[in-house]
Design an enzyme around this catalytic site. Structure first.
Site, PDB file in Angstrom:
ATOM      1  N   HIS A 219       0.830  -1.213   0.000  1.00  0.00           N
ATOM      2  CA  HIS A 219       0.000   0.000   0.000  1.00  0.00           C
ATOM      3  C   HIS A 219       0.860   1.256   0.000  1.00  0.00           C
ATOM      4  O   HIS A 219       2.056   1.220   0.303  1.00  0.00           O
ATOM      5  CB  HIS A 219      -0.948   0.015   1.205  1.00  0.00           C
ATOM      6  CG  HIS A 219      -0.259   0.080   2.547  1.00  0.00           C
ATOM      7  ND1 HIS A 219       0.242   1.251   3.079  1.00  0.00           N
ATOM      8  CD2 HIS A 219      -0.015  -0.886   3.467  1.00  0.00           C
ATOM      9  CE1 HIS A 219       0.767   1.014   4.267  1.00  0.00           C
ATOM     10  NE2 HIS A 219       0.637  -0.279   4.528  1.00  0.00           N
ATOM     11  N   CYS A 235       3.497  -4.720   6.668  1.00  0.00           N
ATOM     12  CA  CYS A 235       3.059  -4.387   5.312  1.00  0.00           C
ATOM     13  C   CYS A 235       4.244  -3.934   4.456  1.00  0.00           C
ATOM     14  O   CYS A 235       5.334  -3.653   4.964  1.00  0.00           O
ATOM     15  CB  CYS A 235       1.996  -3.281   5.352  1.00  0.00           C
ATOM     16  SG  CYS A 235       0.361  -3.859   5.888  1.00  0.00           S
TER      17      CYS A 235
END
Length: 286
Positions: A219, A235
């Site tokens: 992301h 992440c």
């Protein structure tokens, strides 16, 4: 008056000539009726009663080369039975794994062939169920934890290299292995960690989130201005102009990866997170 021995003879005659054959026929009838009910539900197949044959679940028109094809069954069924009932054209090796009650996922043994139309057919008692997969151009993302970079390949050709920030070691290290993008959210709200500690996050407007494993996603991270070192809780963070206070100085790698990838695009993570990585970067407060 009937003689005692004569009465016994009459009883034996009645038993052998009348009652025994009738009892035998009755037993056979009850057994046949019970078997018929268990197998067909008084002559109506159980599958027909459910009105839910084995079927493929909906999927995107174009998928990545690691996309799993989901299958829904009418009830309990063995994996070996599904292997027998499913055919692919062109022929490809595949594996089937249970996903939940009456649901299975069909994966390629390695990858689907790129730029290919794959005809998938289920043959069951009620006929056939068919769907078609259109695979993309062999796109693959590779994340090197050691160098903190992401490489994008198309048809085995390297097309882009980008700096990333993965999870910090050892607690939040990003897992290694081969994954696939299974969920995409253009503007996400991420929440997790331990409430009341510095390892809790509640962030709105996380752009271009593409999930690859549980809560781990690729992301954009507009609050991060220093990529190339581990700074996340697992992440894979990329630079983005969305919500960035200085967008004119930023290359929007998160948007590029969003446009490049799709559901089913493989993400291969390898290497080792640097042991001297810092603690995760603090998230912005709303």
């Amino acid at each position: 008056m009937v003689h005692p021995s004569r009465g016994g003879d009459v009883a034996n005659v009645l038993w052998h000539n009348y009652f025994k054959p009738v009892l035998f026929v009755a037993v056979i009838f009850v057994w046949a009726l019970t078997w018929s009910f268990m197998e067909y539900g008084f002559g109506i197949p159980v599958q027909a009663l459910s009105h839910q044959p084995i079927r493929f679940l909906p999927h995107p028109k174009r998928v990545g080369i690691l996309y799993p094809l989901l299958i829904k069954t009418h009830g309990a069924i063995s994996v070996s039975s599904l292997y027998h009932d499913i055919t692919l054209e062109p022929r490809e090796n595949f594996v089937i794994a249970p996903q939940g009650p009456h649901e299975f996922a069909l994966h390629p043994t390695r990858f689907w062939p790129d730029s290919t139309t794959i005809d998938c057919v289920i043959h069951d008692h009620q006929g056939t169920e068919q769907t078609v997969l259109h695979t993309d151009d062999g796109k693959v993302l590779r994340v090197d934890l050691t160098t903190q970079t992401m490489e994008a390949y198309e048809d085995e050709t390297l097309v882009r290299v980008m700096p990333v920030s993965t999870g910090t070691s050892p607690r939040w290290a990003t897992p290694t292995g081969t994954f696939y993008i299974f969920r995409r959210v253009l503007d996400d709200h991420m929440q997790g960690g331990e409430p009341g500690t510095k390892d809790y996050w509640d962030v709105h407007h996380v752009p271009y989130a593409q999930y690859i494993y549980r809560g781990i996603a690729i992301h954009g991270a507009w609050w991060n201005n220093h990529f190339g070192i581990p700074r996340s809780h697992g992440c894979i963070q990329l630079s983005t102009r969305i919500h960035n206070p200085h967008p004119q100085h930023v290359i929007d790698n998160a948007k590029w990866v969003w446009d490049f990838a799709d559901l089913g695009t493989p993400v291969i993570i390898f290497g080792q997170t640097p042991q001297n990585s810092s603690t995760p970067l603090s998230y912005p407060e709303e």
